[in-house]
Design an enzyme around this catalytic site. Structure first.
Site, short mmCIF file in Angstrom:
data_model
loop_
_atom_site.label_atom_id
_atom_site.label_comp_id
_atom_site.label_asym_id
_atom_site.label_seq_id
_atom_site.Cartn_x
_atom_site.Cartn_y
_atom_site.Cartn_z
N GLU A 1 110.16 -41.37 -20.20
CA GLU A 1 111.37 -41.73 -20.94
C GLU A 1 111.48 -43.24 -21.05
O GLU A 1 111.35 -43.96 -20.05
CB GLU A 1 112.59 -41.17 -20.17
CG GLU A 1 113.89 -41.25 -20.93
CD GLU A 1 113.93 -40.35 -22.16
OE1 GLU A 1 113.58 -39.17 -22.06
OE2 GLU A 1 114.32 -40.85 -23.24
N ASP A 2 111.72 -43.71 -22.24
CA ASP A 2 112.06 -45.11 -22.49
C ASP A 2 111.04 -46.12 -21.96
O ASP A 2 111.40 -47.17 -21.42
CB ASP A 2 113.48 -45.42 -21.98
CG ASP A 2 114.53 -44.72 -22.85
OD1 ASP A 2 114.15 -44.00 -23.78
OD2 ASP A 2 115.73 -44.92 -22.60
N TYR B 1 126.24 -39.05 -21.07
CA TYR B 1 125.03 -39.35 -21.86
C TYR B 1 125.44 -40.43 -22.88
O TYR B 1 126.44 -41.10 -22.69
CB TYR B 1 124.59 -38.01 -22.50
CG TYR B 1 123.22 -38.00 -23.11
CD1 TYR B 1 122.09 -38.36 -22.40
CD2 TYR B 1 123.04 -37.58 -24.44
CE1 TYR B 1 120.83 -38.33 -22.98
CE2 TYR B 1 121.78 -37.54 -25.03
CZ TYR B 1 120.69 -37.92 -24.29
OH TYR B 1 119.44 -37.88 -24.86
N ASN C 1 120.26 -45.74 -30.57
CA ASN C 1 121.37 -45.55 -29.63
C ASN C 1 121.67 -46.83 -28.88
O ASN C 1 120.76 -47.65 -28.68
CB ASN C 1 120.99 -44.46 -28.61
CG ASN C 1 120.82 -43.12 -29.27
OD1 ASN C 1 121.63 -42.70 -30.08
ND2 ASN C 1 119.73 -42.43 -28.95
N ARG D 1 112.10 -50.14 -22.56
CA ARG D 1 112.87 -50.03 -23.81
C ARG D 1 113.93 -48.96 -23.58
O ARG D 1 113.71 -47.80 -23.85
CB ARG D 1 111.94 -49.67 -24.97
CG ARG D 1 112.56 -49.77 -26.32
CD ARG D 1 113.53 -48.65 -26.69
NE ARG D 1 112.91 -47.37 -26.92
CZ ARG D 1 113.47 -46.20 -26.62
NH1 ARG D 1 114.66 -46.13 -26.06
NH2 ARG D 1 112.84 -45.07 -26.86
N LYS E 1 119.46 -37.72 -17.97
CA LYS E 1 118.62 -36.73 -18.66
C LYS E 1 118.34 -35.54 -17.75
O LYS E 1 118.32 -34.40 -18.21
CB LYS E 1 117.33 -37.38 -19.15
CG LYS E 1 117.58 -38.44 -20.24
CD LYS E 1 116.74 -38.23 -21.46
CE LYS E 1 117.17 -39.18 -22.59
NZ LYS E 1 116.65 -38.84 -23.90
N ASP F 1 109.35 -37.97 -24.17
CA ASP F 1 110.56 -37.54 -24.87
C ASP F 1 110.82 -38.35 -26.13
O ASP F 1 111.22 -37.81 -27.16
CB ASP F 1 111.73 -37.68 -23.88
CG ASP F 1 113.01 -37.17 -24.47
OD1 ASP F 1 112.98 -36.16 -25.20
OD2 ASP F 1 114.07 -37.76 -24.18
N ASP F 2 110.61 -39.66 -26.05
CA ASP F 2 110.91 -40.51 -27.21
C ASP F 2 109.95 -40.23 -28.36
O ASP F 2 110.31 -40.40 -29.52
CB ASP F 2 110.86 -41.98 -26.80
CG ASP F 2 111.89 -42.26 -25.72
OD1 ASP F 2 113.08 -42.13 -26.00
OD2 ASP F 2 111.49 -42.54 -24.57
N1 LIG Z 1 118.28 -40.22 -31.47
C1 LIG Z 1 117.34 -40.00 -30.59
O1 LIG Z 1 117.18 -38.90 -30.06
C2 LIG Z 1 116.44 -41.11 -30.21
C3 LIG Z 1 116.72 -42.38 -30.57
N2 LIG Z 1 115.89 -43.39 -30.22
C4 LIG Z 1 116.28 -44.72 -30.58
O2 LIG Z 1 115.34 -45.29 -31.45
C5 LIG Z 1 115.21 -46.65 -31.20
C6 LIG Z 1 113.73 -46.98 -31.16
O3 LIG Z 1 113.08 -46.29 -30.14
P1 LIG Z 1 111.50 -46.44 -29.96
O4 LIG Z 1 110.79 -46.14 -31.21
O5 LIG Z 1 111.13 -45.66 -28.77
O6 LIG Z 1 111.39 -47.99 -29.64
P2 LIG Z 1 110.14 -48.94 -29.80
O7 LIG Z 1 110.42 -50.15 -29.03
O8 LIG Z 1 108.89 -48.19 -29.52
O9 LIG Z 1 110.13 -49.30 -31.36
C7 LIG Z 1 111.11 -50.09 -31.97
C8 LIG Z 1 110.61 -50.43 -33.35
O10 LIG Z 1 111.65 -51.08 -34.07
C9 LIG Z 1 111.10 -52.26 -34.65
N3 LIG Z 1 112.14 -53.26 -34.87
C10 LIG Z 1 112.79 -54.00 -33.95
N4 LIG Z 1 113.65 -54.84 -34.56
C11 LIG Z 1 113.53 -54.63 -35.87
C12 LIG Z 1 114.13 -55.19 -37.02
N5 LIG Z 1 115.06 -56.14 -36.92
N6 LIG Z 1 113.74 -54.75 -38.23
C13 LIG Z 1 112.80 -53.78 -38.33
N7 LIG Z 1 112.20 -53.21 -37.31
C14 LIG Z 1 112.56 -53.63 -36.07
C15 LIG Z 1 110.04 -52.71 -33.67
O11 LIG Z 1 109.15 -53.57 -34.35
P3 LIG Z 1 108.20 -54.57 -33.51
O12 LIG Z 1 107.24 -53.68 -32.78
O13 LIG Z 1 107.57 -55.37 -34.57
O14 LIG Z 1 109.10 -55.32 -32.59
C16 LIG Z 1 109.40 -51.36 -33.34
O15 LIG Z 1 108.52 -50.96 -34.34
C17 LIG Z 1 116.00 -46.95 -29.94
O16 LIG Z 1 117.19 -47.58 -30.29
C18 LIG Z 1 116.33 -45.60 -29.36
O17 LIG Z 1 117.62 -45.56 -28.81
C19 LIG Z 1 114.72 -43.17 -29.52
C20 LIG Z 1 114.40 -41.92 -29.13
C21 LIG Z 1 115.27 -40.79 -29.41
C1 LIG Z 2 117.90 -40.57 -26.86
C2 LIG Z 2 116.80 -41.37 -26.38
O1 LIG Z 2 115.90 -40.84 -25.75
C3 LIG Z 2 116.78 -42.77 -26.63
O2 LIG Z 2 117.65 -43.30 -27.30
O3 LIG Z 2 115.85 -43.42 -26.12
MG LIG Z 3 114.72 -42.24 -24.71
#
Ligand SMILES: NC(=O)C1=CN([C@@H]2O[C@H](COP(=O)(O)OP(=O)(O)OC[C@H]3O[C@@H](n4cnc5c(N)ncnc54)[C@H](OP(=O)(O)O)[C@@H]3O)[C@@H](O)[C@H]2O)C=CC1
Ligand SMILES: CC(=O)C(=O)O
Ligand SMILES: [Mg+2]
Length: 625
Positions: free
Chosen positions: A279-280, A136, A443, A189, A207, A302-303
């Site tokens: 997912e993603d 993972y 991540n 993503r 997963k 999941d996200d």
């Molecule tokens: N720990 C965990 O369990 C999880 C972690 N994650 C992590 O969270 C992250 C985001 O996931 P997710 O929300 O689904 O992704 P999305 O693509 O839906 O959202 C990403 C967000 O980050 C913003 N962003 C990108 N670059 C910047 C920057 N330089 N400064 C400020 N904001 C920025 C984007 O803005 P804009 O839309 O304007 O581009 C958008 O709002 C990923 O890296 C993922 O690995 C996700 C799910 C679970």
């Molecule tokens: C953990 C997870 O789902 C992510 O980083 O997208």
């Molecule tokens: Mg994910």
């Protein structure tokens, strides 16, 4: 084949306690030969034998007993020694210890997964802390980036946009008949890596592997899927090793119809109970499909929902340190995407349901900042979900300034970009708060908004820190910290188990809150003292069982699940649906002849036995099983 079984049926099966006795190989083999002419015994089942060798569910490698090898027609195709499952697990550990690079370990584990499923899952469940970072995040991220070079026989369903109109036909090619769950991605993503196209299949596979390792969902019920509609990642499109279709992403109505057809087809084939975990998906589609399908099919994102629940669990556990309700905090998110909105939504829902505030009051505690700056009512680029959190404030593009004005007690990074929580930001959080909560959740590790060491260093060790990927132990100022991992892996396997076993079709807010509590309930004082607001990953199996149980209790009381008749003992009912990590016996039933004298066995000395079953556990101790 019949002749073979007939001959072998005359061989008495040893009735013995395998923990104390091991049958002598020599005696066993000789006994088999003595039952008939050599040629006859060895001639049967040769083709079938190879089928057994190539069947990941069935295959045991040198775990096949001598009787099984003869019965299946594979004697002679394996080394003579027979190993017990614990011995095989030890053997794998020794092998893994020889491999230096984590990506090579990933490749070895993938090979094991695709050849000997039972051994793979036994190894994984007994060595969670050591091996989850390999199968993972973070190592899976390296595998995703190098998919074309590292992927072996990855068992997944690959559906391309060119298959639109024929998805039902493709489902017919899936080798399992009774599928019940699918993790599906389109890779737009992928983790914090951006658009990874088909390579993201490894996330679906990883997963779904955790469905089994963390929640005991039987592997043959799981179908990892990638929807390959192209990629906008130019590097992949130009790579000679990219295995996806080489075109830009298809979007709009054509893509929506593609996803619609997938949902319709899996439910038509596998039934109403079929669970789909999104997912993603990219920010445009994640909410769109959740809203479109969540009351129509058994599905969750999941996200959005898994992440929301796991971050809420961290907030709950932090109450033990800060003694403050959720509603007393101010939450500032860096990133305003799926994971941020999912977390904000469930945090507000928990405040409203359990802390007596209105939804408007709850939302006022939250502030978001993305690539275009602070999420305010002045912006015209916001989607419907983001608008709910837009604050009435002139635009600001300076994150540090937002911290000065908003004075958050909780900082949550979900922006996909590493190191954006700069020393100045962390210092300011430390100045405003006695114990700032810092979540760096993107991540893999290189995309985390800050490392634990940064967080401790710039707050004089006062930060309460969690990351999305594991960082291990950190030493700061003579103290050892073991920060927790706020990852949705604590949540989705349990949610899936509850949904599958209890036929709970809708993952409501309350179910997410229940799941969050199941995680925080298992945080011990010792975890807190070590700086963690999450339990160790090795407890996820227990957490998943609890989530499923509480989900069923809740589902039954709220009439959310269609379980008839209701089982008397829910725990037992859940257990009965889970995967058995022991090898099954592959012998015809008529092999038992208790009236015949038992084969002579060689008694192993205790020392020999103990030595052979030494096993390293997660905590590095050597135990005997
Ligand atoms: N720990 C965990 O369990 C999880 C972690 N994650 C992590 O969270 C992250 C985001 O996931 P997710 O929300 O689904 O992704 P999305 O693509 O839906 O959202 C990403 C967000 O980050 C913003 N962003 C990108 N670059 C910047 C920057 N330089 N400064 C400020 N904001 C920025 C984007 O803005 P804009 O839309 O304007 O581009 C958008 O709002 C990923 O890296 C993922 O690995 C996700 C799910 C679970
Ligand atoms: C953990 C997870 O789902 C992510 O980083 O997208
Ligand atoms: Mg994910």
């Amino acid at each position: 084949m019949l002749t073979g079984v007939f001959l072998l049926s005359k061989i008495p099966r040893p009735q013995l306690d395998r923990r104390k006795y091991a049958p002598s190989l020599k005696v066993l083999i000789k006994r088999v030969y003595s039952m008939g002419a050599q040629g006859e015994v060895l001639s049967f089942g040769a083709t079938n034998g190879m089928d057994h060798m190539n069947n990941r569910t069935f295959y045991k490698d040198v775990g096949f007993t001598i009787e099984e090898r003869f019965a299946l027609g594979i004697h002679g195709l394996l080394p003579g020694r027979v190993e017990t499952l614990p011995e095989q697990v030890n053997h794998c550990i020794a092998r893994l210890n020889m491999i230096k690079d984590d990506l090579d370990k990933y490749i070895y584990l993938s090979y094991l997964h695709s050849t000997n499923e039972k051994l793979f899952f036994s190894l994984l469940t007994q060595n969670v802390n050591k091996l989850i970072p390999i199968v993972y995040t973070p190592t899976v991220a390296r595998a995703v980036k190098n998919h074309g070079l590292v992927a072996g026989r990855t068992k997944a369903l690959y559906i391309t946009i060119h298959d639109k109109g024929h998805i039902a036909k493709i489902l017919d090619h899936w080798p399992e008949r009774d599928v019940i769950a699918s993790v599906v991605t389109d890779g737009e993503r992928c983790l914090g890596l951006g658009d990874m196209g088909l390579n993201s299949v490894l996330i679906s596979v990883g997963k779904m592997g955790l469905y089994t390792a963390f929640a005991g969902v039987k592997p043959h019920l799981c179908m990892p899927v990638v929807l390959d509609a192209g990629t906008n990642n130019q590097t992949l499109l130009e790579s000679p090793y990219y295995l996806g279709i080489r075109q830009k992403r298809v979007t709009g109505p054509e893509y929506d119809e593609f996803v619609d057809e997938f949902m319709r087809s899996v439910v038509q084939k596998y039934g109403q109970k079929m669970l789909v975990q999104f997912e993603d998906f990219g920010i445009r589609n994640a909410f769109k499909y959740l809203q479109k399908y969540q009351n129509k099919y058994c599905c969750f994102n999941d996200d959005i929902q898994g992440t929301g629940a796991v971050v809420l669990a961290g907030f709950y556990a932090a109450r033990r340190i800060l003694d403050r309700p959720l509603k007393s905090h101010k939450y500032l998110f860096l990133g305003a995407g799926s994971a941020t909105i999912g977390t904000a939504n469930i945090t507000c829902a928990a405040m409203v349901a359990h802390e007596g505030v209105t939804i408007e009051e709850a939302r006022e505690r939250i502030c978001m900042f993305d690539l275009n700056g602070l999420v305010t009512t002045y912006r015209t680029d916001l989607n419907e979900q983001q608008k709910l959190y837009a604050i009435n404030h002139p635009p600001i593009n300076d994150f540090l300034k937002v911290i000065e004005i908003f004075k958050p007690s909780v900082l949550i990074g979900l922006c996909t970009v590493g190191s954006l929580f700069t020393p100045d930001i962390l210092k300011l959080m430390g100045k405003i708060n006695k114990k700032p909560l810092i979540f760096a959740l993107s991540n893999p590790n290189s995309h985390a908004e800050c490392t634990p060491l940064d967080a401790y260093k710039h707050t004089e060790g006062r930060a309460i820190y969690a990351s999305g990927s594991p960082f291990g132990e950190v030493e700061y100022n003579g103290e050892i910290y073991r920060p927790g991992q706020g990852n949705n892996a604590y949540i989705y396997p349990g949610l899936a188990l509850g949904a599958i076993v209890g036929a709970v079709h809708h993952i409501s807010d309350e179910i997410q809150i229940i799941a969050a509590r199941c995680v925080s309930d298992l945080v011990t004082d010792e975890d807190i003292r070590a700086g963690s607001i999450y339990p160790p990953m090795s407890k996820v199996r227990e957490i998943s069982d609890n989530i499923a149980l509480k989900m069923l209790e809740h589902g039954i009381s709220k009439k959310l699940c269609s379980l008839y008749p209701l089982p008397k003992d829910l725990k037992q009912f859940i257990r009965a649906h889970q995967y058995d990590l022991n090898y099954e016996k592959h012998l015809p039933a008529r092999w038992s002849y208790p009236d015949l004298p038992p084969i002579k066995v060689r008694k192993l000395s205790e020392d020999t036995y103990n030595l052979s079953l030494k096993c390293n556990t997660d905590d590095g101790n050597t135990t005997k099983k």
